[in-house]
Design an enzyme around this catalytic site. Structure first.
Site, PDB file in Angstrom:
ATOM      1  N   ASN A  42      14.687  -0.999   8.257  1.00 46.06           N
ATOM      2  CA  ASN A  42      13.900  -2.136   8.731  1.00 46.06           C
ATOM      3  C   ASN A  42      13.339  -1.747  10.095  1.00 46.06           C
ATOM      4  OD1 ASN A  42      12.844  -4.419   9.860  1.00 46.06           O
ATOM      5  ND2 ASN A  42      14.488  -5.764   9.160  1.00 46.06           N
ATOM      6  N   LYS A  43      12.039  -1.523  10.103  1.00 45.55           N
ATOM      7  CA  LYS A  43      11.401  -0.973  11.286  1.00 45.55           C
ATOM      8  C   LYS A  43      11.519  -1.882  12.504  1.00 45.55           C
ATOM      9  CE  LYS A  43       7.248  -0.018  10.375  1.00 45.55           C
ATOM     10  NZ  LYS A  43       6.683  -1.043  11.229  1.00 45.55           N
TER      11      LYS A  43
ATOM     12  N   ASP B 269      -2.432   6.104  12.956  1.00 42.22           N
ATOM     13  CA  ASP B 269      -3.352   4.949  13.053  1.00 42.22           C
ATOM     14  C   ASP B 269      -3.302   4.315  14.447  1.00 42.22           C
ATOM     15  OD1 ASP B 269      -0.789   3.874  12.565  1.00 42.22           O
ATOM     16  OD2 ASP B 269      -1.510   2.300  11.218  1.00 42.22           O
TER      17      ASP B 269
ATOM     18  N   HIS C  89       1.566   7.967  10.996  1.00 44.70           N
ATOM     19  CA  HIS C  89       1.803   7.765  12.434  1.00 44.70           C
ATOM     20  C   HIS C  89       0.620   8.248  13.271  1.00 44.70           C
ATOM     21  CE1 HIS C  89       5.929   6.265  12.403  1.00 44.70           C
ATOM     22  NE2 HIS C  89       6.123   7.055  11.354  1.00 44.70           N
TER      23      HIS C  89
ATOM     24  N   ASP D  56      -2.084  -0.683   7.557  1.00 41.09           N
ATOM     25  CA  ASP D  56      -1.516  -1.445   6.443  1.00 41.09           C
ATOM     26  C   ASP D  56      -2.323  -2.700   6.151  1.00 41.09           C
ATOM     27  OD1 ASP D  56       0.285   0.513   6.837  1.00 41.09           O
ATOM     28  OD2 ASP D  56       1.933  -0.778   7.455  1.00 41.09           O
TER      29      ASP D  56
ATOM     30  N   GLY E 199       8.477   1.620   3.294  1.00 42.95           N
ATOM     31  CA  GLY E 199       7.258   2.367   3.576  1.00 42.95           C
ATOM     32  C   GLY E 199       6.061   1.964   2.732  1.00 42.95           C
TER      33      GLY E 199
ATOM     34  N   ARG F 255       0.838  -1.202   0.000  1.00 50.04           N
ATOM     35  CA  ARG F 255       0.000   0.000   0.000  1.00 50.04           C
ATOM     36  C   ARG F 255       0.873   1.252   0.000  1.00 50.04           C
ATOM     37  NH1 ARG F 255       2.507   2.123   3.175  1.00 50.04           N
ATOM     38  NH2 ARG F 255       2.560   1.898   5.436  1.00 50.04           N
TER      39      ARG F 255
ATOM     40  N   SER G 169       4.809  -1.066   2.999  1.00 48.92           N
ATOM     41  CA  SER G 169       4.241  -2.127   3.816  1.00 48.92           C
ATOM     42  C   SER G 169       4.368  -3.527   3.247  1.00 48.92           C
ATOM     43  CB  SER G 169       2.782  -1.834   4.175  1.00 48.92           C
ATOM     44  OG  SER G 169       2.519  -2.558   5.347  1.00 48.92           O
ATOM     45  N   SER G 170       5.602  -3.868   2.914  1.00 52.80           N
ATOM     46  CA  SER G 170       5.877  -5.264   2.559  1.00 52.80           C
ATOM     47  C   SER G 170       5.600  -6.159   3.761  1.00 52.80           C
ATOM     48  CB  SER G 170       7.326  -5.413   2.112  1.00 52.80           C
ATOM     49  OG  SER G 170       8.218  -5.132   3.168  1.00 52.80           O
TER      50      SER G 170
HETATM   51  P1  ADP Z   1       7.879  -2.098   5.166  1.00 58.71           P
HETATM   52  O1  ADP Z   1       6.707  -2.785   5.760  1.00 58.71           O
HETATM   53  O2  ADP Z   1       7.706  -0.618   5.108  1.00 58.71           O
HETATM   54  O3  ADP Z   1       8.256  -2.646   3.828  1.00 58.71           O
HETATM   55  P2  ADP Z   1       9.261  -3.173   7.457  1.00 58.71           P
HETATM   56  O4  ADP Z   1      10.553  -2.762   8.063  1.00 58.71           O
HETATM   57  O5  ADP Z   1       8.045  -3.071   8.282  1.00 58.71           O
HETATM   58  O6  ADP Z   1       9.118  -2.323   6.115  1.00 58.71           O
HETATM   59  O7  ADP Z   1       9.358  -4.679   6.953  1.00 58.71           O
HETATM   60  C1  ADP Z   1      10.419  -5.102   6.098  1.00 58.71           C
HETATM   61  C2  ADP Z   1      10.770  -6.551   6.372  1.00 58.71           C
HETATM   62  O8  ADP Z   1       9.804  -7.425   5.738  1.00 58.71           O
HETATM   63  C3  ADP Z   1      12.089  -6.981   5.734  1.00 58.71           C
HETATM   64  O9  ADP Z   1      13.182  -6.687   6.586  1.00 58.71           O
HETATM   65  C4  ADP Z   1      11.905  -8.486   5.564  1.00 58.71           C
HETATM   66  O10 ADP Z   1      12.143  -9.168   6.777  1.00 58.71           O
HETATM   67  C5  ADP Z   1      10.422  -8.603   5.264  1.00 58.71           C
HETATM   68  N1  ADP Z   1      10.188  -8.700   3.796  1.00 58.71           N
HETATM   69  C6  ADP Z   1       9.604  -7.814   2.986  1.00 58.71           C
HETATM   70  N2  ADP Z   1       9.533  -8.260   1.707  1.00 58.71           N
HETATM   71  C7  ADP Z   1      10.106  -9.483   1.702  1.00 58.71           C
HETATM   72  C8  ADP Z   1      10.352 -10.481   0.701  1.00 58.71           C
HETATM   73  N3  ADP Z   1       9.997 -10.306  -0.576  1.00 58.71           N
HETATM   74  N4  ADP Z   1      10.951 -11.619   1.081  1.00 58.71           N
HETATM   75  C9  ADP Z   1      11.305 -11.798   2.371  1.00 58.71           C
HETATM   76  N5  ADP Z   1      11.106 -10.927   3.346  1.00 58.71           N
HETATM   77  C10 ADP Z   1      10.513  -9.760   3.044  1.00 58.71           C
HETATM   78  P1  NG1 Z   2       5.422   0.658   7.418  1.00 58.34           P
HETATM   79  O1  NG1 Z   2       6.666   0.559   8.158  1.00 58.34           O
HETATM   80  O2  NG1 Z   2       5.476   1.558   6.299  1.00 58.34           O
HETATM   81  O3  NG1 Z   2       4.955  -0.710   7.081  1.00 58.34           O
HETATM   82  C1  NG1 Z   2       4.083   1.625   9.620  1.00 58.34           C
HETATM   83  C2  NG1 Z   2       2.939   0.939  10.374  1.00 58.34           C
HETATM   84  C3  NG1 Z   2       1.577   1.593  10.167  1.00 58.34           C
HETATM   85  C4  NG1 Z   2       1.662   3.097  10.335  1.00 58.34           C
HETATM   86  C5  NG1 Z   2       2.816   3.658   9.496  1.00 58.34           C
HETATM   87  C6  NG1 Z   2       3.010   5.132   9.710  1.00 58.34           C
HETATM   88  C7  NG1 Z   2       3.171  -1.465  10.699  1.00 58.34           C
HETATM   89  C8  NG1 Z   2       2.667  -2.783  10.321  1.00 58.34           C
HETATM   90  N1  NG1 Z   2       2.765  -0.447   9.982  1.00 58.34           N
HETATM   91  O4  NG1 Z   2       4.171   1.274   8.296  1.00 58.34           O
HETATM   92  O5  NG1 Z   2       0.657   1.031  11.087  1.00 58.34           O
HETATM   93  O6  NG1 Z   2       1.775   3.463  11.690  1.00 58.34           O
HETATM   94  O7  NG1 Z   2       4.040   3.025   9.784  1.00 58.34           O
HETATM   95  O8  NG1 Z   2       1.879   5.850   9.369  1.00 58.34           O
HETATM   96  O9  NG1 Z   2       3.920  -1.332  11.647  1.00 58.34           O
HETATM   97 MG    MG Z   3       6.010  -2.621   7.772  1.00 59.80          MG
END
Ligand code: ADP
Ligand code: NG1
Ligand code: MG
Length: 422
Positions: free
Chosen positions: A223-224, A37, A35, A180, A128, A28, A130-131
């Site tokens: 990586n959050k 939700d 920040h 997300d 960002g 998404r 939301s993988s």
């Molecule tokens: P965001 O949700 O914004 O993409 P996050 O830090 O919340 O960032 O999550 C990223 C983590 O999700 C990665 O460090 C990894 O562990 C996991 N991830 C995302 N995409 C993949 C993928 N295609 N294969 C394996 N792990 C993934």
């Molecule tokens: P990212 O790190 O982009 O997946 C996070 C939070 C959301 C929201 C946004 C900021 C998770 C699953 N997602 O998104 O709930 O707080 O940051 O608006 O932690």
């Molecule tokens: Mg995330």
């Protein structure tokens, strides 16, 4: 780009069995409402084409096995029953375990058979978009679809399923909100979403036809789950909520700022004035002086107990002003006033950068670059500290600007999570 056939072939090669289901879950992009939700304020995201795909089947090895098409992610397996109940510093498969555990809890832990998953993701990770939630939701649906024979959404409504995923992702240690998972589960093709919480609800929003959103990568990542930035902001907001509860003599309710604002009866303008009376930054002892040790303890969790310093005034200013901007953005969108939508996005970025300190130099620079080339608005999207910006442009300008500047994709609202049985 890997085709469905290549993915199915890889599944058979790895596991020696045919896949039974394919789940596709989008990422998404959040247009505005960052920040907030986790304080139950409404947000404005849309699903994107980039997605996580999971092929899955039951196996007869009495184990759960997760593999990734991308060989840089090592396979993981566990015999069943699998003891996993949560973690901190998550690895890629922990996100899958969140979704799996969420379904297992709901289905009374029916670990009667093993499961094999193969994942392929096209959402840039830690950017960002939301993988992480896409992995959680895809895994939950893959698990459920192996347990039930019919359409899983006859078994559980989409809204309840989104709620289950919202409750499952914090098992990796982040005190996340629900934007997300809700966006990725509830989205319909062609429309953005206004999502509200407690209770969870979503409304489809038609975007003005002359508004185009472009997603741009800043070439930095965060990586959050591996840092404490996000949880620090959540705790700071909870402390503000406790201070306001005292101030307004509120004895019931949570420490989510929307609930406190509602119970106080204050408008956004009124509460933003009161915010200016808050201290700028405090240490733990000062927080105890303000709200008492018990109330501080209520705010903290096991992995946030060591936090020592808390910024209050700027963080609260961001949350209330951003929640207010979401309301204004929705009105501007209904009036097809794309200039105003752009202005609000710029204000949002400024607030994220200055008051919430969740931007970074690269994100600031990419937003500035697009604005200098005629974009109407540009802001970081998602948690920030790296990752992507979302840029609003008038449709007539897009081809020219995208030809001149780097971009990831021109975004159109995509469909939510879906399942196909083989
Ligand atoms: P965001 O949700 O914004 O993409 P996050 O830090 O919340 O960032 O999550 C990223 C983590 O999700 C990665 O460090 C990894 O562990 C996991 N991830 C995302 N995409 C993949 C993928 N295609 N294969 C394996 N792990 C993934
Ligand atoms: P990212 O790190 O982009 O997946 C996070 C939070 C959301 C929201 C946004 C900021 C998770 C699953 N997602 O998104 O709930 O707080 O940051 O608006 O932690
Ligand atoms: Mg995330």
């Amino acid at each position: 780009m890997v085709s469905n056939e290549q993915l199915a072939e890889q599944f058979v090669k790895l596991y020696g069995i045919e896949p039974e289901v394919r789940v596709t879950c989008p990422g998404r992009v959040n247009l505005i409402g960052e920040h907030i939700d986790y304080h139950d304020y409404g947000v404005f995201p849309m699903a994107i084409d980039a997605a996580t795909t999971i092929l899955a089947a039951k196996n007869d090895t009495n184990s759960i096995v997760f593999s990734n098409f991308d060989s840089k992610y090592e396979s993981w397996s566990s015999p069943i029953p699998c003891p996993w109940k949560g973690c901190t510093s998550p690895k890629w498969f922990d996100y899958l375990l969140c979704g799996w555990r969420g379904i297992m809890n709901r289905e009374d832990g029916q670990e009667q058979f093993g499961m094999s998953f193969l994942l392929y993701g096209t959402i840039p990770p830690s950017s960002g978009l939301s993988s992480s939630s896409s992995l959680v939701c895809a895994s939950a649906l893959a698990t459920l679809s192996l347990i039930v024979d019919n359409d899983p959404f006859e078994h559980i409504s989409r809204k309840d399923f989104a709620h289950l995923c919202i409750e499952s992702e914090p098992l990796i240690g982040t005190l996340s909100g629900g934007m997300d998972q809700a966006a990725e589960v509830l989205a319909s093709e062609g429309t953005a979403l206004r999502i509200d919480f407690n209770p969870l609800r979503s409304k489809n929003i038609q975007l003005p036809s002359d508004a185009v959103f472009v997603v741009v990568h800043s070439n930095t990542e965060l990586n959050k789950g591996a840092t404490s930035h996000y949880n620090e902001r959540v705790i700071e907001g909870r402390i503000v909520a406790q201070i306001f509860k005292q101030k307004f003599n509120i004895t019931s309710g949570s420490f989510r700022l929307k609930e406190i604002q509602t119970l106080s009866g204050k408008s956004f303008k009124e509460i933003l004035k009161i915010v200016e009376e808050l201290p700028d930054e405090v240490n733990k002892e000062q927080v105890i002086d303000l709200i008492g040790a018990d109330k501080l303890e209520e705010c903290l969790t096991e992995n946030t107990r060591s936090f020592q310093k808390f910024k209050l005034r700027p963080r609260a200013r961001h949350v209330f002003s951003e929640a207010y901007r979401v309301e204004q953005f929705e009105s501007a969108c209904a009036q097809k006033n794309i200039q105003e939508m752009g202005r609000l996005m710029n204000e949002s970025h400024r607030s994220c950068a200055i008051d919430y300190e969740c931007s970074c130099r690269e994100l600031d620079e990419i937003c500035r670059l697009y604005l200098d080339h005629g974009a109407l608005g540009a802001r970081l999207t998602g948690a920030g500290w790296g990752g992507c910006a979302v840029v609003l442009m008038a449709a007539d300008d897009v081809d020219r600007v995208v030809a001149e500047l780097p971009s990831l994709f021109v975004s159109k609202p995509a469909q939510g999570i879906r399942l196909q049985r083989f």
